[in-house]
Design an enzyme around this catalytic site. Structure first.
Site, PDB file in Angstrom:
ATOM      1  N   ASP A  90      20.284 -27.255  61.867  1.00 33.67           N
ATOM      2  CA  ASP A  90      20.404 -28.450  61.017  1.00 33.67           C
ATOM      3  C   ASP A  90      19.904 -29.670  61.797  1.00 33.67           C
ATOM      4  O   ASP A  90      20.690 -30.561  62.129  1.00 33.67           O
ATOM      5  CB  ASP A  90      21.866 -28.654  60.564  1.00 33.67           C
TER       6      ASP A  90
ATOM      7  N   HIS B 145      25.152 -29.615  72.878  1.00 28.84           N
ATOM      8  CA  HIS B 145      25.834 -28.401  72.368  1.00 28.84           C
ATOM      9  C   HIS B 145      24.889 -27.229  72.085  1.00 28.84           C
ATOM     10  O   HIS B 145      25.084 -26.116  72.567  1.00 28.84           O
ATOM     11  CB  HIS B 145      26.545 -28.710  71.044  1.00 28.84           C
TER      12      HIS B 145
HETATM   13  C1  BDR Z   1      27.627 -29.101  66.471  1.00 31.91           C
HETATM   14  O1  BDR Z   1      27.670 -29.970  65.345  1.00 31.91           O
HETATM   15  C2  BDR Z   1      26.453 -30.673  65.207  1.00 31.91           C
HETATM   16  O2  BDR Z   1      26.693 -32.039  65.107  1.00 31.91           O
HETATM   17  C3  BDR Z   1      25.639 -30.358  66.427  1.00 31.91           C
HETATM   18  O3  BDR Z   1      24.260 -30.254  66.111  1.00 31.91           O
HETATM   19  C4  BDR Z   1      26.185 -29.045  66.924  1.00 31.91           C
HETATM   20  O4  BDR Z   1      25.536 -27.962  66.312  1.00 31.91           O
HETATM   21  C5  BDR Z   1      28.586 -29.596  67.537  1.00 31.91           C
HETATM   22  O5  BDR Z   1      29.877 -29.640  67.014  1.00 31.91           O
HETATM   23 CA    CA Z   2      23.395 -28.249  65.136  1.00 26.98          CA
END
Ligand code: BDR
Ligand code: CA
Length: 317
Positions: free
Chosen positions: A10, A240
């Site tokens: 995403d 992340h």
């Molecule tokens: C996840 O949530 C999204 O905001 C980031 O892309 C990552 O995949 C972290 O909690």
């Molecule tokens: Ca993500």
């Protein structure tokens, strides 16, 4: 060894970082980006996926995914964290490329039929596409090489509610189905992502070493870091989604624990990831019949950061 991967994503600033790392890594063959809502809406994720591949001159498919969660109304996208365009306001124009004729769910099913036992699905957004693929073709569990998921918080607090992490919270039913399936799955929860920080100095160094991939990432990281500074008092941003790719290429950077996983699908704890360590029993029936999976519970930040920098610096084309 070359890893043939599909990134379900995403995009998203840390998604862009994960995609850049995959593009730069000599041992990764990026087949496709399949898109999903989360940080932005699905059509915006598709646009952003096309824009990144185009900008970086990468030949990979883009297949558009589901536009709504399995059983809850869609949450507001994560514009607050990733900016209204998903890239912290950094403009990456789309100048070519079109999305694949197949939607993400069918694309994933077809790709695993074409390359049985070879494809690693790296899911770094809400898990709706993977859950729908499981529903449409349950045999997919025996055709994937592995599934690596960024999501959940196992021994840590959540990042969107006290107990829930964003990707699982955005489609808890999908997350529960994917974690309950009997396929070789590795989970990269907040436990392994939060110990790592991309500081502004580090990102500037990445941009110097690899201007083409790194400059836009460093620019995006500025906005992302403003969020982390304001909300968590951190001096940088957390990459992340990169962990879900790094697991393949630098597994020694992570500590692991084995156990069964489930996700809460309603009530005030909706989206919470539940974990029962392998070999232990409890009175929770939710784990009955569920396979054990690997969970990345901690990271060696120095090893992870050195690897990311080296991969970006060595990439030339
Ligand atoms: C996840 O949530 C999204 O905001 C980031 O892309 C990552 O995949 C972290 O909690
Ligand atoms: Ca993500």
């Amino acid at each position: 060894m070359t890893h043939k991967i599909i990134i379900d994503t995403d995009p998203g600033i840390d998604d862009a970082m994960a995609i850049a790392y995959a593009v730069a890594h000599p041992d990764i063959d990026l087949l496709a980006l399949t898109t999903i809502f989360g940080n932005v809406r699905t059509h915006e994720a598709t646009r952003n996926a096309l824009a990144l591949l185009n900008h970086w001159d990468v030949l990979a498919d883009v297949a558009e995914g589901e536009s709504a969660p399995i059983a809850i109304p869609a949450n507001e996208p994560g514009y607050l964290v990733h900016g209204r365009n998903g890239f912290g306001g950094v403009d990456i124009p789309v100048s070519g490329g079109t999305r694949h004729d197949l939607g993400a769910v069918d694309y994933i099913i077809e790709a695993t039929r074409r390359h049985p036992g070879e494809i690693v699905l790296c899911a770094v957004g809400p898990l709706t596409n993977l859950a729908r693929a499981l529903e449409r073709d349950p045999e997919i569990v025996s055709r994937v090489k592995a599934v690596v998921v960024m999501g959940g918080a196992v021994h840590r607090k959540g990042n969107v509610t006290p107990v829930a992490e964003a990707n699982f919270w955005n489609d808890p039913h999908a997350a529960d189905a994917v974690l309950g399936a009997d396929w070789p799955l590795v989970l990269a929860p907040l436990d392994c992502t939060m110990p790592v920080l991309f500081t502004p100095d580090y990102m500037e160094a990445v941009a110097r070493e690899n201007p083409r991939l790194g400059r836009p990432l460093a620019d995006m990281a500025e906005a992302y870091s403003r969020f982390y500074r304001a909300h968590q008092g951190l001096g940088g941003c957390v990459p992340h989604d990169v962990m879900a790719i790094s697991w393949l290429t630098v597994p020694g950077a992570f500590r692991l624990q084995k156990g069964a996983l489930a996700v809460v699908t309603d009530g005030p704890a909706i989206g919470q990831c539940l974990f029962q360590p392998g070999g232990t029993k409890s009175r929770a029936t939710v784990f009955d019949g569920r396979p054990d999976h690997l969970v990345m519970t901690d990271t060696d930040p120095a090893l992870f950061l050195a690897d990311f920098m080296t991969v970006m610096a060595r990439h030339t084309t």
